[in-house]
Write a protein that holds these residues in place. Structure first.
Motif, PDB file in Angstrom:
ATOM      1  N   ALA A   1      36.694  60.605  43.368  1.00 38.61           N
ATOM      2  CA  ALA A   1      37.449  59.711  42.474  1.00 38.61           C
ATOM      3  C   ALA A   1      38.018  58.533  43.265  1.00 38.61           C
ATOM      4  O   ALA A   1      38.021  57.392  42.785  1.00 38.61           O
ATOM      5  N   GLY A   2      38.484  58.797  44.486  1.00 37.30           N
ATOM      6  CA  GLY A   2      39.014  57.727  45.331  1.00 37.30           C
ATOM      7  C   GLY A   2      37.962  56.697  45.688  1.00 37.30           C
ATOM      8  O   GLY A   2      38.221  55.497  45.662  1.00 37.30           O
ATOM      9  N   ILE A   3      36.768  57.171  46.008  1.00 36.66           N
ATOM     10  CA  ILE A   3      35.671  56.253  46.336  1.00 36.66           C
ATOM     11  C   ILE A   3      35.328  55.382  45.129  1.00 36.66           C
ATOM     12  O   ILE A   3      35.177  54.166  45.246  1.00 36.66           O
ATOM     13  N   ILE A   4      35.227  56.005  43.982  1.00 34.48           N
ATOM     14  CA  ILE A   4      34.897  55.264  42.759  1.00 34.48           C
ATOM     15  C   ILE A   4      35.994  54.253  42.433  1.00 34.48           C
ATOM     16  O   ILE A   4      35.724  53.089  42.140  1.00 34.48           O
ATOM     17  N   PHE A   5      37.263  54.691  42.512  1.00 35.27           N
ATOM     18  CA  PHE A   5      38.377  53.786  42.222  1.00 35.27           C
ATOM     19  C   PHE A   5      38.385  52.619  43.209  1.00 35.27           C
ATOM     20  O   PHE A   5      38.499  51.463  42.820  1.00 35.27           O
ATOM     21  N   TRP A   6      38.302  52.917  44.515  1.00 34.13           N
ATOM     22  CA  TRP A   6      38.366  51.863  45.522  1.00 34.13           C
ATOM     23  C   TRP A   6      37.201  50.894  45.376  1.00 34.13           C
ATOM     24  O   TRP A   6      37.377  49.682  45.479  1.00 34.13           O
ATOM     25  N   GLY A   7      36.018  51.415  45.126  1.00 32.72           N
ATOM     26  CA  GLY A   7      34.867  50.544  44.939  1.00 32.72           C
ATOM     27  C   GLY A   7      35.049  49.611  43.753  1.00 32.72           C
ATOM     28  O   GLY A   7      34.783  48.411  43.842  1.00 32.72           O
ATOM     29  N   GLY A   8      35.518  50.149  42.640  1.00 33.17           N
ATOM     30  CA  GLY A   8      35.758  49.327  41.460  1.00 33.17           C
ATOM     31  C   GLY A   8      36.865  48.312  41.682  1.00 33.17           C
ATOM     32  O   GLY A   8      36.748  47.137  41.317  1.00 33.17           O
ATOM     33  N   PHE A   9      37.951  48.755  42.318  1.00 37.75           N
ATOM     34  CA  PHE A   9      39.094  47.878  42.581  1.00 37.75           C
ATOM     35  C   PHE A   9      38.689  46.736  43.512  1.00 37.75           C
ATOM     36  O   PHE A   9      38.971  45.566  43.247  1.00 37.75           O
ATOM     37  N   ASN A  10      38.007  47.061  44.597  1.00 35.34           N
ATOM     38  CA  ASN A  10      37.606  46.053  45.565  1.00 35.34           C
ATOM     39  C   ASN A  10      36.597  45.079  44.959  1.00 35.34           C
ATOM     40  O   ASN A  10      36.660  43.876  45.208  1.00 35.34           O
ATOM     41  N   THR A  11      35.684  45.586  44.142  1.00 38.17           N
ATOM     42  CA  THR A  11      34.714  44.712  43.474  1.00 38.17           C
ATOM     43  C   THR A  11      35.432  43.737  42.548  1.00 38.17           C
ATOM     44  O   THR A  11      35.141  42.536  42.551  1.00 38.17           O
ATOM     45  N   ALA A  12      36.375  44.240  41.763  1.00 35.91           N
ATOM     46  CA  ALA A  12      37.143  43.370  40.861  1.00 35.91           C
ATOM     47  C   ALA A  12      37.921  42.326  41.650  1.00 35.91           C
ATOM     48  O   ALA A  12      37.987  41.158  41.266  1.00 35.91           O
ATOM     49  N   LEU A  13      38.497  42.736  42.773  1.00 35.42           N
ATOM     50  CA  LEU A  13      39.252  41.816  43.618  1.00 35.42           C
ATOM     51  C   LEU A  13      38.354  40.693  44.135  1.00 35.42           C
ATOM     52  O   LEU A  13      38.727  39.517  44.100  1.00 35.42           O
ATOM     53  N   GLU A  14      37.177  41.045  44.596  1.00 35.79           N
ATOM     54  CA  GLU A  14      36.247  40.045  45.130  1.00 35.79           C
ATOM     55  C   GLU A  14      35.686  39.138  44.031  1.00 35.79           C
ATOM     56  O   GLU A  14      35.515  37.941  44.248  1.00 35.79           O
ATOM     57  N   VAL A  15      35.412  39.682  42.865  1.00 33.26           N
ATOM     58  CA  VAL A  15      34.902  38.868  41.756  1.00 33.26           C
ATOM     59  C   VAL A  15      35.939  37.816  41.353  1.00 33.26           C
ATOM     60  O   VAL A  15      35.596  36.665  41.086  1.00 33.26           O
ATOM     61  N   THR A  16      37.217  38.198  41.341  1.00 29.87           N
ATOM     62  CA  THR A  16      38.260  37.243  40.956  1.00 29.87           C
ATOM     63  C   THR A  16      38.536  36.228  42.054  1.00 29.87           C
ATOM     64  O   THR A  16      39.333  35.306  41.845  1.00 29.87           O
ATOM     65  N   ASN A  17      37.907  36.348  43.203  1.00 28.86           N
ATOM     66  CA  ASN A  17      38.040  35.362  44.277  1.00 28.86           C
ATOM     67  C   ASN A  17      36.891  34.364  44.300  1.00 28.86           C
ATOM     68  O   ASN A  17      36.845  33.517  45.171  1.00 28.86           O
ATOM     69  N   THR A  18      35.962  34.462  43.370  1.00 21.55           N
ATOM     70  CA  THR A  18      34.825  33.546  43.375  1.00 21.55           C
ATOM     71  C   THR A  18      35.158  32.262  42.627  1.00 21.55           C
ATOM     72  O   THR A  18      35.988  32.253  41.712  1.00 21.55           O
ATOM     73  N   GLU A  19      34.505  31.207  43.035  1.00 22.38           N
ATOM     74  CA  GLU A  19      34.703  29.928  42.357  1.00 22.38           C
ATOM     75  C   GLU A  19      34.257  30.010  40.898  1.00 22.38           C
ATOM     76  O   GLU A  19      34.880  29.425  40.017  1.00 22.38           O
ATOM     77  N   GLU A  20      33.186  30.750  40.651  1.00 22.89           N
ATOM     78  CA  GLU A  20      32.690  30.907  39.281  1.00 22.89           C
ATOM     79  C   GLU A  20      33.774  31.513  38.386  1.00 22.89           C
ATOM     80  O   GLU A  20      33.934  31.115  37.233  1.00 22.89           O
ATOM     81  N   PHE A  21      34.503  32.486  38.901  1.00 27.37           N
ATOM     82  CA  PHE A  21      35.579  33.095  38.124  1.00 27.37           C
ATOM     83  C   PHE A  21      36.701  32.081  37.886  1.00 27.37           C
ATOM     84  O   PHE A  21      37.188  31.936  36.770  1.00 27.37           O
ATOM     85  N   CYS A  22      37.089  31.386  38.942  1.00 25.46           N
ATOM     86  CA  CYS A  22      38.207  30.439  38.843  1.00 25.46           C
ATOM     87  C   CYS A  22      37.947  29.325  37.828  1.00 25.46           C
ATOM     88  O   CYS A  22      38.844  28.939  37.098  1.00 25.46           O
ATOM     89  N   ILE A  23      36.731  28.805  37.826  1.00 23.07           N
ATOM     90  CA  ILE A  23      36.446  27.688  36.917  1.00 23.07           C
ATOM     91  C   ILE A  23      35.782  28.174  35.636  1.00 23.07           C
ATOM     92  O   ILE A  23      35.280  27.378  34.857  1.00 23.07           O
ATOM     93  N   GLY A  24      35.810  29.477  35.412  1.00 26.38           N
ATOM     94  CA  GLY A  24      35.204  30.064  34.214  1.00 26.38           C
ATOM     95  C   GLY A  24      35.896  29.636  32.932  1.00 26.38           C
ATOM     96  O   GLY A  24      35.280  29.584  31.874  1.00 26.38           O
ATOM     97  N   CYS A  25      37.175  29.327  33.008  1.00 27.29           N
ATOM     98  CA  CYS A  25      37.846  28.830  31.805  1.00 27.29           C
ATOM     99  C   CYS A  25      37.833  27.302  31.869  1.00 27.29           C
ATOM    100  O   CYS A  25      37.904  26.712  32.942  1.00 27.29           O
ATOM    101  N   HIS A  26      37.738  26.688  30.727  1.00 27.23           N
ATOM    102  CA  HIS A  26      37.559  25.232  30.706  1.00 27.23           C
ATOM    103  C   HIS A  26      38.749  24.484  31.277  1.00 27.23           C
ATOM    104  O   HIS A  26      38.613  23.379  31.779  1.00 27.23           O
ATOM    105  N   GLU A  27      39.941  25.092  31.254  1.00 31.74           N
ATOM    106  CA  GLU A  27      41.130  24.411  31.794  1.00 31.74           C
ATOM    107  C   GLU A  27      40.953  24.097  33.275  1.00 31.74           C
ATOM    108  O   GLU A  27      41.246  23.003  33.727  1.00 31.74           O
ATOM    109  N   MET A  28      40.477  25.062  34.024  1.00 28.74           N
ATOM    110  CA  MET A  28      40.313  24.867  35.463  1.00 28.74           C
ATOM    111  C   MET A  28      39.079  24.017  35.777  1.00 28.74           C
ATOM    112  O   MET A  28      39.108  23.209  36.692  1.00 28.74           O
TER     113      MET A  28
END
Length: 195
Positions: free
Chosen positions: A31-58
């Motif tokens: 469960a820890g491996i699954i949680f950490w993998g999901g958490f770290n993936t979400a963290l890295e996805v939210t650090n991408t430029e594509e995520f940041c400019i995904g909303c038209h405001e940015m």
């Protein structure tokens, strides 16, 4: 088959002395491996430029401004992304910044800056929040890429060389953002604002 299923169900609900510790350890580990993998993936996805400019405001506002700066296009070909300047690189500070960013998601949900007019209205407040954050952390994000020790002061204009060499010695309380406001985005109306 049904008897075996009942046996395992009973084992899961009321583990025996022989199996419970191993089962809980293995289950917790997986469960820890699954949680950490999901958490770290979400963290890295939210650090991408594509995520940041995904909303038209940015995309429509700060990203378009960034395109006209040296942090986007320059002679060395090194380009800063949103997260390079707005998210610390080390894990502890990154998590803190992500928690702060939850307020920005709240603002996005309620359309706080969803038009260019609303963005301009809030520009000074948004800029001051970033300036304060950078001042408080001694411009940590700037120093992830720019190191005083690696600067060749002889290639800088005299005013910049003096300011950078003073900062290098640790004299005063100046940090990068004190002189470099507006380096990547347009400055807001600075009337009545101390620089």
């Amino acid at each position: 088959m049904m008897g075996r299923l009942k046996y395992y169900w009973r084992l899961l609900r009321k583990p025996s002395v022989h199996y419970s510790l191993g089962f809980l350890t293995l289950g917790g580990f997986l469960a820890g491996i699954i949680f950490w993998g999901g958490f770290n993936t979400a963290l890295e996805v939210t650090n991408t430029e594509e995520f940041c400019i995904g909303c038209h405001e940015m995309y429509s506002n700060p990203y378009q401004e960034l395109k006209d700066t040296i942090h986007y296009t320059n002679r060395s070909g090194v380009r800063a992304e949103c997260s390079d300047c707005h998210v610390p690189h080390d894990w502890t500070h990154k998590i803190g910044r992500k928690m702060e960013a939850s307020k920005e998601v709240w603002g996005w949900l309620f359309g706080t800056i969803d038009t260019p007019e609303k963005f301009e209205e809030k520009r000074l407040e948004l800029a001051q929040r970033e300036w304060h954050r950078l001042k408080a952390n001694d411009s940590l994000e700037c120093r992830n890429c720019h190191e005083f020790e690696s600067m060749d002061f002889t290639l800088q204009d005299p005013r910049a060389a003096e300011a950078h060499s003073t900062a290098l010695t640790g004299e005063g309380d100046q940090t990068c953002i004190d002189c470099h406001k507006g380096i990547a985005h347009e400055l807001p109306d600075m009337a009545g604002v101390s620089r």
